[in-house]
Every structure is written in C-alpha cells, then in structure tokens.
Write an enzyme that holds these catalytic residues in place. Sequence first.
Site, PDB file in Angstrom:
ATOM      1  N   ASP A   1      28.181  -4.380 -53.158  1.00 45.81           N
ATOM      2  CA  ASP A   1      27.887  -5.460 -52.224  1.00 45.81           C
ATOM      3  C   ASP A   1      28.149  -4.971 -50.795  1.00 45.81           C
ATOM      4  O   ASP A   1      29.150  -4.290 -50.529  1.00 45.81           O
ATOM      5  CB  ASP A   1      28.763  -6.677 -52.530  1.00 45.81           C
ATOM      6  CG  ASP A   1      28.334  -7.905 -51.745  1.00 45.81           C
ATOM      7  OD1 ASP A   1      27.522  -8.674 -52.278  1.00 45.81           O
ATOM      8  OD2 ASP A   1      28.810  -8.072 -50.605  1.00 45.81           O
TER       9      ASP A   1
ATOM     10  N   ASN B   1      23.523 -10.324 -40.249  1.00 45.88           N
ATOM     11  CA  ASN B   1      22.324 -11.137 -40.039  1.00 45.88           C
ATOM     12  C   ASN B   1      22.480 -12.065 -38.837  1.00 45.88           C
ATOM     13  O   ASN B   1      21.555 -12.232 -38.031  1.00 45.88           O
ATOM     14  CB  ASN B   1      22.016 -11.974 -41.289  1.00 45.88           C
ATOM     15  CG  ASN B   1      21.243 -11.183 -42.335  1.00 45.88           C
ATOM     16  OD1 ASN B   1      20.492 -10.275 -42.004  1.00 45.88           O
ATOM     17  ND2 ASN B   1      21.434 -11.523 -43.594  1.00 45.88           N
TER      18      ASN B   1
ATOM     19  N   HIS C   1      17.851 -11.080 -38.812  1.00 48.94           N
ATOM     20  CA  HIS C   1      17.434 -10.751 -40.180  1.00 48.94           C
ATOM     21  C   HIS C   1      16.666  -9.437 -40.276  1.00 48.94           C
ATOM     22  O   HIS C   1      16.793  -8.722 -41.288  1.00 48.94           O
ATOM     23  CB  HIS C   1      16.616 -11.901 -40.771  1.00 48.94           C
ATOM     24  CG  HIS C   1      17.452 -13.117 -41.085  1.00 48.94           C
ATOM     25  ND1 HIS C   1      18.259 -13.182 -42.201  1.00 48.94           N
ATOM     26  CD2 HIS C   1      17.618 -14.294 -40.416  1.00 48.94           C
ATOM     27  CE1 HIS C   1      18.876 -14.349 -42.227  1.00 48.94           C
ATOM     28  NE2 HIS C   1      18.505 -15.049 -41.150  1.00 48.94           N
TER      29      HIS C   1
ATOM     30  N   ASP D   1      17.488  -6.651 -43.024  1.00 51.32           N
ATOM     31  CA  ASP D   1      16.511  -6.043 -43.938  1.00 51.32           C
ATOM     32  C   ASP D   1      16.525  -4.525 -43.810  1.00 51.32           C
ATOM     33  O   ASP D   1      16.432  -3.798 -44.818  1.00 51.32           O
ATOM     34  CB  ASP D   1      15.110  -6.571 -43.632  1.00 51.32           C
ATOM     35  CG  ASP D   1      14.930  -8.028 -44.043  1.00 51.32           C
ATOM     36  OD1 ASP D   1      15.801  -8.534 -44.793  1.00 51.32           O
ATOM     37  OD2 ASP D   1      13.940  -8.648 -43.619  1.00 51.32           O
TER      38      ASP D   1
ATOM     39  N   GLU E   1      22.364  -9.260 -50.943  1.00 49.40           N
ATOM     40  CA  GLU E   1      22.915  -7.990 -50.468  1.00 49.40           C
ATOM     41  C   GLU E   1      23.638  -7.262 -51.599  1.00 49.40           C
ATOM     42  O   GLU E   1      24.482  -6.406 -51.376  1.00 49.40           O
ATOM     43  CB  GLU E   1      23.875  -8.225 -49.300  1.00 49.40           C
ATOM     44  CG  GLU E   1      25.173  -8.915 -49.644  1.00 49.40           C
ATOM     45  CD  GLU E   1      25.095 -10.439 -49.625  1.00 49.40           C
ATOM     46  OE1 GLU E   1      26.159 -11.062 -49.509  1.00 49.40           O
ATOM     47  OE2 GLU E   1      23.979 -10.995 -49.742  1.00 49.40           O
TER      48      GLU E   1
END
Length: 341
Positions: free
Chosen positions: A221, A229, A234, A238, A264
């Site tokens: 994770d 974010n 975002h 990404d 994630e």
Amino acid sequence: MGEVADGLDAPAFRFAVRTAGVMLFVSGSFAALWAVAVVGGVPGPDVHWRVVVFTVGVSAVGFGAVLLLLGRRTPKWLLFAFPQVTAGLICLPPLVSHESTPAGSILLVWPVLFAGYLLPERVAWVTLAVSLGLLVAVALRKHTSDAVATSVEVGLSLVATVYITVHLRRNNRALVATLRREARTDPLTGLANRRAFDDLLEREFGLYERHGGPMALLAIDIDHFKRLNDCSGHPAGDAALVALAAVLAAHVRHGDSVARTGGEEFAMLLTDCPAGVAQRRAHALLAVVAAESAAWPDPITISIGVAAIPDHAGAPAELVTAADTALYAAKAAGRNTVAAA
C-alpha cells in the site's frame, strides 16, 4: 472435459456436437419421410432413386443419433468428420442416379457453414475442398450443361460462405480475446486486476495442494496516498501508481505475479517462497521504491504486509486476510515498513 484441442473449449465442443446431431437427425428424418411418401404414391422418381434417398436419410438419422447419445464423449475426429460425411450424403443420390433431391446440391452450404463457424479453420477448408470435389463429380456424372452451371454456381457460393464465415470468426475471436484481456487488466497500470489476481491465487493454491512448496503474499500500500492526491492532484496520484507498478513489475521473479488490487493497493504473489525469504524480498522492495521514487516529482514510500502458506494460512482467503492484517500492522507501526502475519 476441460479444454479440447484445436481451440475448442468444452462448451463450444458440446454445442458443436449437439448442433451436428440435431442437423443430421432432423434432415435425415425429412429425407426418409420424403422417400416413403413418394413410395406411398406421390408422383416422383423411380424406385431405385427412392431407395437411395431413404438409405441416405436413415444413415443421417443414425449418425445424428450417435452424436446426440455420445454428447461430450464424442471423439474429436468424429465431430471433425461430420461436415465431410454430410457433404457425401447430400451428393450420394445424384452420384448414383441422374435424379436430384428437391433442394439439390445447395444443401452443401449447411455442412460448409457449420465447419466454418464451429470447427477449426483447417476443417472448414477441408470441407470446402471435399464439397467442391463432390460437385465436380456430380457434374461429370450428369454430364449436362445445366448440371455444370449449377455446380459452378453452388461452388462459388460455398467458397464465399467459407471465406466470409472464417473471416467473421477470426474477428469475433480477436474481439473476445481483447474483451477478456481488458476484463482482467487494470487500465491505468496495465497490471492484473483484482479479479485476475483472485483467479491466479486459486490456481496457484491448487498447485500447492498437489505438489507442495510454500507460497507467500505481499500486500502493498502507498503511504499517505490521499495526501498526495489532495496536495498534488489526481494526475500526480495516477503517475505515482503507474510508476510504482513499473517498479514492482521489474522486480518480480519469473513465475511470480503482481496486481493492482485496489485504489493504491497492490499484491505480489511469490510462488515457492517461504515466509522468511518473502520478508527479505519485502524489505528489498521497500528500499528499491524509496530509492527510485526519490527522483520522481512526488516521492513515495510503501508499507508491506507479508503472509505465507503454510505458516500463516491454509487457504487463499485466509492468506489474503493474514497479509491485509499484517499490512495494517505495518501502517500502525509508522508506515514505510514491513510486518509479517
């Protein structure tokens, strides 16, 4: 019956057998009943011709009944021979007599269409060749201009039927393969998605039950991903996911697998890997990600939970739960660390 050779899976094979059996049984019954009706007084050809048609009809019914009774136990060669045998039965009456059935040689479209759409391509082309050869034989047997013209027309129709059917089937296969691949692939990272990973885990567990050998799962994770974010947007999140996916994929052994299992969250399945080795690999991944992401616009760290079979679990669901629990422990310990179940 799992997989059948020549690209036919079990459902497709059963459908082809059932379709062939029904086609033979129904068409053969009509041919036999037609011959009997003619014998019974309906104006028609001579008795010799009627006997030939009746024999062909009964033979088709028998062949169809065999296929229907065998079902999934039908030998592959018998199914692949069906269209050629059917073509022979269709052309047998005009070959032994100058007379023809009401539908005539145009009925050859059916076995050719069947082979082109339901059987491997080579069977379709063989069926076409056999059918064209039979058409030539019928034309030579009748030796009339009408017979030659009919054979040419039907032959061209058969060629067009096989070409179009095979072409459509290729396109359908390509489309189905694309859809299956997309259904099992994460569109952002290109890694396997959760569905594909679950299937892989079940398959590897089956191998473990048969052959033994430990297997481990790393639950991975990204630390503080929501903060990334919120602060950088975002697109930055990404980009971090894509970059991390590339790092994980580059550091996975042959035979191991990595997938994106959540927002994630990632998972790495390590085959033939005991718990101690899995922990060392998790620590190495931690260092690799920290080092490589240092040059990224938004550096990241990761937390990893490690679980193994048979040390921490005895089934796939238990392994996932144990790895997730260890991941929570790693985050609770301050993140950027490894915890074992």
